[in-house]
Design a protein around this motif. Structure first.
Motif, PDB file in Angstrom:
ATOM      1  N   PHE A  38     -10.145  -9.920 -60.434  1.00  0.00           N
ATOM      2  CA  PHE A  38      -9.035  -9.319 -60.329  1.00  0.00           C
ATOM      3  C   PHE A  38      -7.971  -9.961 -59.924  1.00  0.00           C
ATOM      4  O   PHE A  38      -8.036 -11.342 -59.283  1.00  0.00           O
ATOM      5  CB  PHE A  38      -9.389  -8.254 -59.004  1.00  0.00           C
ATOM      6  CG  PHE A  38     -10.234  -7.088 -59.379  1.00  0.00           C
ATOM      7  CD1 PHE A  38     -10.007  -5.893 -59.912  1.00  0.00           C
ATOM      8  CD2 PHE A  38     -11.883  -7.607 -59.436  1.00  0.00           C
ATOM      9  CE1 PHE A  38     -10.645  -4.884 -60.293  1.00  0.00           C
ATOM     10  CE2 PHE A  38     -12.638  -6.241 -59.606  1.00  0.00           C
ATOM     11  CZ  PHE A  38     -11.953  -4.989 -60.111  1.00  0.00           C
ATOM     12  N   ARG A  66      -6.348  -5.022 -61.845  1.00  0.00           N
ATOM     13  CA  ARG A  66      -6.922  -5.505 -62.792  1.00  0.00           C
ATOM     14  C   ARG A  66      -6.034  -6.647 -63.596  1.00  0.00           C
ATOM     15  O   ARG A  66      -4.638  -6.338 -63.440  1.00  0.00           O
ATOM     16  CB  ARG A  66      -7.580  -4.719 -63.801  1.00  0.00           C
ATOM     17  CG  ARG A  66      -8.623  -3.739 -62.926  1.00  0.00           C
ATOM     18  CD  ARG A  66      -9.374  -2.676 -63.772  1.00  0.00           C
ATOM     19  NE  ARG A  66     -10.243  -2.035 -63.241  1.00  0.00           N
ATOM     20  CZ  ARG A  66     -10.082  -0.689 -62.768  1.00  0.00           C
ATOM     21  NH1 ARG A  66      -9.089  -0.214 -62.828  1.00  0.00           N
ATOM     22  NH2 ARG A  66     -11.100  -0.206 -62.168  1.00  0.00           N
ATOM     23  N   LYS A  87     -12.029 -11.727 -56.651  1.00  0.00           N
ATOM     24  CA  LYS A  87     -10.451 -12.020 -56.963  1.00  0.00           C
ATOM     25  C   LYS A  87     -10.072 -13.412 -56.980  1.00  0.00           C
ATOM     26  O   LYS A  87     -10.353 -14.385 -56.286  1.00  0.00           O
ATOM     27  CB  LYS A  87      -9.939 -11.506 -55.344  1.00  0.00           C
ATOM     28  CG  LYS A  87      -8.361 -11.272 -55.418  1.00  0.00           C
ATOM     29  CD  LYS A  87      -8.098 -10.799 -53.983  1.00  0.00           C
ATOM     30  CE  LYS A  87      -8.316  -9.423 -53.835  1.00  0.00           C
ATOM     31  NZ  LYS A  87      -7.751  -8.781 -52.561  1.00  0.00           N
ATOM     32  N   GLY A 132     -14.891  -8.612 -61.619  1.00  0.00           N
ATOM     33  CA  GLY A 132     -13.765  -9.543 -61.653  1.00  0.00           C
ATOM     34  C   GLY A 132     -13.699 -10.423 -63.042  1.00  0.00           C
ATOM     35  O   GLY A 132     -14.370 -10.321 -63.826  1.00  0.00           O
TER      36      GLY A 132
END
Length: 344
Positions: free
Chosen positions: A289, A295, A268, A287
């Protein structure tokens, strides 16, 4: 103004950088229809007939050899590097003779165009022990054509790109007495203060993508809430990946053995840190993200690759992801092409 011929142009990340560095693109050669249309949509070539949708093997590069200052840029596909030196047929001829190998086509372009300089770009693994003989052969043949070569391993984050993305560049200068010096980085990792040496700290991704976190930019594909690992994604702290789950207190979801997943699994973004590498074909839980547990959107991944805002992409969502993920970050391209032009 320096003229520029671009090979394997893709979506034009390196080409945009070349234009920003002051070059004029006279030809972009790209075989993928969506990528070629992307180049047309953004009018990257100086003339409308400069976008050439064709197999590079069909191009005669002598067409652009007219005595004007010219550079050649491009990054051949990396698929041929999976086996060590299988295409090296004969030490006395150019390596273009194996049709699977695009490094040979790049060298053919150098031989036919005779540019004042070239910039070659590729993945970091081209220098892996599996591929090093291929790479060394490429350098040797470029030097045999009269080019002094400088090899440089770059991290895009070191040049102000909000992304940690490592690539290998080769600078070739025609008839030079010695290789040119390495480029000078502009940014450094603040987590390693002993190496900063006055550099500007790495740029956080938030400054590049926060403006796209509005409903007007929403995409159906971004919603991960019904997916297998959404509960886990929600609990991953910003800037971390799946490994962080095993260290959380009062967490009631799954954890994963360290090393049991790829490092980008459930990764992330943190707005104050650079992104990890944007992938061309990410899996559903690969990722980065967004820190808001979704997304990334097309304008966000394009911004992380430092394409200009408003840059247009042709094709479906999967094709666009591939085009952007395969591109050279435009800002990194600008620094590399500027360095090449400076030493012509």
């Amino acid at each position: 103004m320096v003229r520029c011929v671009s090979l394997f142009s893709g979506a034009g990340g390196l080409d945009v950088g070349a234009i920003q560095a002051g070059a004029s693109i006279v030809a972009c050669v790209e075989n993928d229809p969506d990528s070629a249309e992307t180049l047309r949509l953004n009018s990257l070539a100086a003339h409308s007939d400069g976008i050439i949708e064709a197999d590079v093997q069909t191009i005669d590069f002598r067409h652009w050899r007219d005595g004007q200052p010219t550079i050649l840029i491009g990054g051949p596909p990396c698929q041929p590097f999976s086996k060590n030196g299988y295409w090296v047929k004969n030490d006395n001829r150019l390596i273009e003779n194996d049709p699977r190998n695009m490094l040979g086509q790049y060298l053919r372009a150098v031989q036919e165009l005779q540019p004042n300089g070239f910039l070659f770009e590729n993945v970091e693994s081209i220098r892996h022990p599996t591929n090093i003989k291929i790479f060394e052969k490429f350098i040797a043949e470029a030097e045999a054509l009269g080019y002094a070569c400088t090899v440089y391993r770059a991290n895009a984050a070191d040049f102000g790109v909000p992304q940690k993305r490592k690539r290998v560049f080769v600078f070739g200068i025609k008839d030079a007495h010695k290789p040119i010096p390495l480029p000078h980085a502009t940014h450094g990792d603040p987590a390693k203060p002993e190496l900063m040496n006055g550099f500007t700290p790495y740029v956080g991704v938030g400054a590049f993508i926060e403006r796209f976190d509005k409903d007007i930019f929403a995409e159906p594909q971004e919603d991960a809430s019904a997916g297998t690992y959404y509960h886990e994604l929600v609990h991953v702290p910003a800037g971390k990946n799946y490994i962080a789950l095993s260290k959380l207190e009062r967490y009631d979801g799954r954890t994963f053995r360290t090393g049991g997943r790829f490092w980008n699994f459930l990764h992330k973004l943190h707005p104050d840190e650079p992104s990890i590498t944007i992938a061309a074909q990410p899996g559903p839980w690969v990722g980065p993200f967004h820190w808001n547990n979704r997304r990334l959107r097309v304008p966000e991944i394009a911004a992380i690759q430092t394409f200009p805002e408003g840059y247009r992409f042709a094709g479906n969502r999967r094709s666009i992801q591939k085009q952007i993920g395969n591109a050279v970050p435009s800002l990194l391209g600008k620094h590399m092409v500027s360095h090449l032009i400076e030493h012509l």
